[in-house]
Design a protein around this motif. Structure first.
Motif, PDB file in Angstrom:
ATOM      1  N   ASN A  35      -5.386   1.699  -7.951  1.00 32.24           N
ATOM      2  CA  ASN A  35      -6.469   2.454  -7.322  1.00 32.24           C
ATOM      3  C   ASN A  35      -7.396   1.597  -6.455  1.00 32.24           C
ATOM      4  N   VAL A  46       0.048   2.740   5.540  1.00 37.80           N
ATOM      5  CA  VAL A  46       0.900   2.889   4.360  1.00 37.80           C
ATOM      6  C   VAL A  46       2.159   2.046   4.536  1.00 37.80           C
ATOM      7  N   LEU A 105       0.859  -1.184   0.000  1.00 41.76           N
ATOM      8  CA  LEU A 105       0.000   0.000   0.000  1.00 41.76           C
ATOM      9  C   LEU A 105       0.899   1.239   0.000  1.00 41.76           C
ATOM     10  N   LEU A 106       0.823   2.021  -1.069  1.00 39.59           N
ATOM     11  CA  LEU A 106       1.697   3.185  -1.224  1.00 39.59           C
ATOM     12  C   LEU A 106       1.082   4.469  -0.669  1.00 39.59           C
ATOM     13  N   GLU A 107      -0.256   4.525  -0.654  1.00 42.54           N
ATOM     14  CA  GLU A 107      -0.918   5.776  -0.267  1.00 42.54           C
ATOM     15  C   GLU A 107      -2.298   5.467   0.307  1.00 42.54           C
ATOM     16  N   TRP A 108      -2.701   6.208   1.328  1.00 48.71           N
ATOM     17  CA  TRP A 108      -4.035   6.059   1.915  1.00 48.71           C
ATOM     18  C   TRP A 108      -4.529   7.437   2.316  1.00 48.71           C
ATOM     19  N   ASP A 109      -5.667   7.863   1.747  1.00 45.28           N
ATOM     20  CA  ASP A 109      -6.053   9.272   1.831  1.00 45.28           C
ATOM     21  C   ASP A 109      -7.308   9.561   2.657  1.00 45.28           C
ATOM     22  N   GLY A 145      -7.026   5.070  -1.862  1.00 43.59           N
ATOM     23  CA  GLY A 145      -5.608   4.790  -1.696  1.00 43.59           C
ATOM     24  C   GLY A 145      -5.041   4.160  -2.953  1.00 43.59           C
ATOM     25  N   ARG A 146      -3.706   3.903  -2.925  1.00 42.49           N
ATOM     26  CA  ARG A 146      -3.041   3.337  -4.108  1.00 42.49           C
ATOM     27  C   ARG A 146      -2.083   2.241  -3.688  1.00 42.49           C
ATOM     28  N   GLN A 147      -1.984   1.227  -4.559  1.00 43.03           N
ATOM     29  CA  GLN A 147      -1.049   0.119  -4.351  1.00 43.03           C
ATOM     30  C   GLN A 147      -0.053   0.038  -5.488  1.00 43.03           C
ATOM     31  N   GLU A 148       0.963  -0.820  -5.294  1.00 43.90           N
ATOM     32  CA  GLU A 148       1.987  -0.980  -6.335  1.00 43.90           C
ATOM     33  C   GLU A 148       1.409  -1.599  -7.598  1.00 43.90           C
TER      34      GLU A 148
END
Length: 210
Positions: A81, A97, A56-60, A74-77
């Protein structure tokens, strides 16, 4: 003296008749109601999981945030999305993250705020009396004696504990103990003044059986 005695007998007779009539009315009304305080304001919950087995690269988002359907959370490798399945409120956020998140990893829980209702648990011995469409009177602890009108809109087909192995209980000796089960029932209320409802608010309900 006889006159007062006669009046006393008449008053006693009137009081007895009145008391009987009142008792009859009370019991006839309550016989047609199924009451319980095992009820809370709730909503359908949706679990958000990872889209792939990757970092998990990002969690908003955080608990309490309102999100809209297809909003990126959020975003993963890989398959990056992670999006919201509905319009609703984030009631739980477990994402960290940098963690590995797969399709079975719970990252968040989102409540459907467009479909809040009263979740009522009815004992299995009483559920045969309940039917979709029945009128329901609801009082919510937060709003005192105010009565909200509602209707039974759905009756679950499984007990509350079916998927958590709560159907039976065994002692260490292997003896079986039957546990009375609860059936979840959905009640939708009218809220013309749009009073704020919060998940978990305690309620009392009276279902009109006839």
């Amino acid at each position: 003296m006889k006159k007062f005695k006669k009046i006393g007998i008449i008053l006693l007779f009137v009081l007895v008749i009145g008391g009987c009539a009142g008792a009859f009315y009370y019991f006839s009304v309550n016989a047609n109601l199924l009451k319980t305080d095992n009820a809370k304001v709730t909503a359908k919950m949706y679990t958000v999981t990872g889209t792939s087995s990757s970092k998990l690269l990002e969690w908003d988002v955080s608990k309490g945030d309102f999100v809209v359907k297809n909003q990126v959370l959020g975003r993963q490798e890989i398959l990056p999305n992670i999006t919201s399945p509905i319009n609703g409120t984030v009631v739980k956020s477990d994402a960290i993250v940098g963690q590995l998140a797969g399709p079975t990893t719970q990252l968040a829980v989102i409540a459907d705020t467009d479909d809040m209702y009263i979740g009522v648990n009815i004992e299995e011995t009483e559920i045969a009396k309940v039917a979709v469409g029945q009128k329901v009177d609801v009082t919510i602890d937060a709003y005192g004696k105010r009565v909200f009108s509602g209707r039974v809109t759905e009756i679950d087909t499984v007990t509350q504990t079916y998927f958590s192995n709560g159907m039976t209980s065994f002692s260490t000796s292997g003896d079986y103990t039957k546990v009375k089960q609860l059936i979840p029932v959905k009640v939708v209320i009218d809220n013309p003044d749009e009073l704020p409802l919060m998940y978990g608010m305690n309620c009392e309900v009276a279902i009109h059986l006839h």
